[in-house]
Every structure is written in structure tokens, then in C-alpha cells.
Scaffold this motif. Structure first.
Motif, PDB file in Angstrom:
ATOM      1  N   UNK A  58       0.855  -1.237   0.081  1.00  0.00           N
ATOM      2  CA  UNK A  58       0.071  -0.006   0.309  1.00  0.00           C
ATOM      3  C   UNK A  58       0.843   1.193  -0.184  1.00  0.00           C
ATOM      4  N   UNK A  59       1.919   1.283   0.922  1.00  0.00           N
ATOM      5  CA  UNK A  59       2.825   2.397   0.832  1.00  0.00           C
ATOM      6  C   UNK A  59       3.279   2.507  -0.562  1.00  0.00           C
ATOM      7  N   UNK A  60       3.933   1.437  -0.970  1.00  0.00           N
ATOM      8  CA  UNK A  60       4.675   1.542  -2.525  1.00  0.00           C
ATOM      9  C   UNK A  60       3.853   2.209  -3.299  1.00  0.00           C
ATOM     10  N   UNK A  61       2.528   1.603  -3.563  1.00  0.00           N
ATOM     11  CA  UNK A  61       1.609   2.251  -4.348  1.00  0.00           C
ATOM     12  C   UNK A  61       1.256   3.754  -4.159  1.00  0.00           C
ATOM     13  N   UNK A  62       1.015   4.118  -2.775  1.00  0.00           N
ATOM     14  CA  UNK A  62       0.824   5.558  -2.344  1.00  0.00           C
ATOM     15  C   UNK A  62       2.190   6.488  -3.117  1.00  0.00           C
ATOM     16  N   UNK A  63       3.170   5.975  -2.682  1.00  0.00           N
ATOM     17  CA  UNK A  63       4.453   6.649  -3.345  1.00  0.00           C
ATOM     18  C   UNK A  63       4.543   6.806  -4.747  1.00  0.00           C
ATOM     19  N   UNK A  64       4.219   5.700  -5.362  1.00  0.00           N
ATOM     20  CA  UNK A  64       4.411   5.464  -6.939  1.00  0.00           C
ATOM     21  C   UNK A  64       3.141   6.506  -7.741  1.00  0.00           C
ATOM     22  N   UNK A  65       2.021   6.495  -7.016  1.00  0.00           N
ATOM     23  CA  UNK A  65       0.869   7.141  -7.232  1.00  0.00           C
ATOM     24  C   UNK A  65       0.900   8.468  -7.205  1.00  0.00           C
ATOM     25  N   UNK A  66       1.647   8.971  -5.881  1.00  0.00           N
ATOM     26  CA  UNK A  66       2.112  10.589  -5.843  1.00  0.00           C
ATOM     27  C   UNK A  66       2.880  10.840  -7.011  1.00  0.00           C
ATOM     28  N   UNK A  67       3.955  10.146  -7.071  1.00  0.00           N
ATOM     29  CA  UNK A  67       5.099  10.683  -7.825  1.00  0.00           C
ATOM     30  C   UNK A  67       4.662  10.684  -9.308  1.00  0.00           C
ATOM     31  N   UNK A  68       3.727   9.829  -9.655  1.00  0.00           N
ATOM     32  CA  UNK A  68       3.309   9.635 -11.153  1.00  0.00           C
ATOM     33  C   UNK A  68       2.347  10.869 -11.376  1.00  0.00           C
ATOM     34  N   UNK A  69       1.676  11.248 -10.245  1.00  0.00           N
ATOM     35  CA  UNK A  69       0.376  12.423 -10.601  1.00  0.00           C
ATOM     36  C   UNK A  69       1.426  13.763 -10.608  1.00  0.00           C
ATOM     37  N   UNK A  70       2.501  13.789  -9.866  1.00  0.00           N
ATOM     38  CA  UNK A  70       3.150  15.092  -9.818  1.00  0.00           C
ATOM     39  C   UNK A  70       3.874  15.183 -11.036  1.00  0.00           C
ATOM     40  N   UNK A  71       4.528  14.020 -11.813  1.00  0.00           N
ATOM     41  CA  UNK A  71       4.965  13.885 -13.025  1.00  0.00           C
ATOM     42  C   UNK A  71       3.822  14.270 -14.097  1.00  0.00           C
ATOM     43  N   UNK A  72       2.696  13.896 -13.987  1.00  0.00           N
ATOM     44  CA  UNK A  72       1.490  14.119 -14.954  1.00  0.00           C
ATOM     45  C   UNK A  72       1.302  15.734 -14.663  1.00  0.00           C
TER      46      UNK A  72
END
Length: 156
Positions: free
Chosen positions: A71-85
Motif C-alpha cells: 500500500x505504501x509503495x502504491x501510494x508513493x508511486x501514485x503521488x510521484x506519477x501524479x506529480x510527473x503528470x
């Protein structure tokens, strides 16, 4: 028909959460700070070639994050990818980026060094030399302020 981003933009709370996660022991001090990450992603997005997340994520977050759980890995990757987008959409629309900068310690001025260092790290990640993608003198002239602000003038 109005086009909408794939995911909503990060709000202040989510940026704060991303910043807290980046600063956590999960990354063993290897992850880029938010300002450095933003500069890095600006370069990755505007590179003369496509740089896949599989190439830039380890540079941004470190090679071996010790996530507490999936869950934490998905949260981090989700936030980073949204920052990228968010950054990609802003650059695509030709809007100015709201820079994520930290104030210099004990001063009212902001520290541009980390942001510019991140940008130059993103430039280096490109397989295509930026000078080969355009006029080398123009590319050098455009990158020169980043080099100066990053404190890398002796390497130029």
C-alpha cells in the motif's frame, strides 16, 4: 469536448504527504527532495527522447526503497506519477511551473541550487545528447543558467 487530466492535480496536502514520504526512512536518504525532483522531472519530460519511468524512478527514489508494505509503495508511486503528470500537463500547455523551492536557511531568498541540480541530473539521464537535438551553442546557452545556479560552473 473538454479534455481532463488522467488524474487530478496534487493539492498542497498531497505535496506535503509526498514530501514526508520522501523524507522517511523508506528511502534511506536516497530519494530526491521535492524541489530537486521537480527540476529533474521537468528535464525528463522535456528531454529530446522519451525517458521511461523504469529509467527515471530509480534515479529519483533510489535503487532499493524499503517500503513498509504494498500500500505504501502504491501510494508513493501514485503521488510521484501524479506529480510527473502535473508537470507534463503544465509544460504541454506552455504555462509556467510553480516552483517547489525551499528558503535558504536564515534568509528570505530561496534555494535554486537543488532544483537546478535536479534538472541537470534529468538532462544527463537522456540517451540523446541535448546538444545533438538542437544547435549545440543554443543548448549550452539555455543550460548555462541551470549550471550556474546548481554551482556546477567549474564542470562546464
Amino acid at each position: 469536448m473538454t479534455q481532463h487530466p488522467v488524474s487530478p492535480s496534487l493539492g498542497d496536502e498531497e505535496l506535503d504527504r509526498l514530501e514526508a514520504l520522501i523524507d522517511s526512512p523508506v528511502f534511506k536518504g536516497e530519494a530526491m527532495w521535492l524541489d530537486e525532483l521537480q527540476g529533474f522531472l521537468c528535464a525528463v519530460i522535456s528531454a529530446p527522447d522519451a525517458i521511461l519511468p523504469s529509467a527515471w524512478l530509480p534515479a529519483a527514489l533510489g535503487e532499493t526503497p524499503a517500503y513498509e508494505n504494498q500500500r505504501q509503495a502504491e501510494e508513493v508511486l501514485g503521488l510521484v506519477m501524479r506529480f510527473y503528470n502535473d508537470i507534463a500537463l503544465t509544460l504541454q500547455q506552455g504555462e509556467g511551473i510553480a516552483l517547489q523551492l525551499y528558503p535558504l536557511e536564515g534568509e528570505e531568498d530561496y534555494d535554486f541550487q537543488s532544483w537546478c541540480s535536479g534538472y541537470l541530473d534529468g538532462v544527463e539521464l537522456s540517451e540523446v545528447d541535448w546538444s545533438e537535438a538542437g544547435d549545440p551553442d543554443e543548448v549550452d546557452e539555455l543550460l548555462f543558467p541551470f549550471i550556474v545556479l546548481a554551482g556546477d560552473l567549474e564542470d562546464f
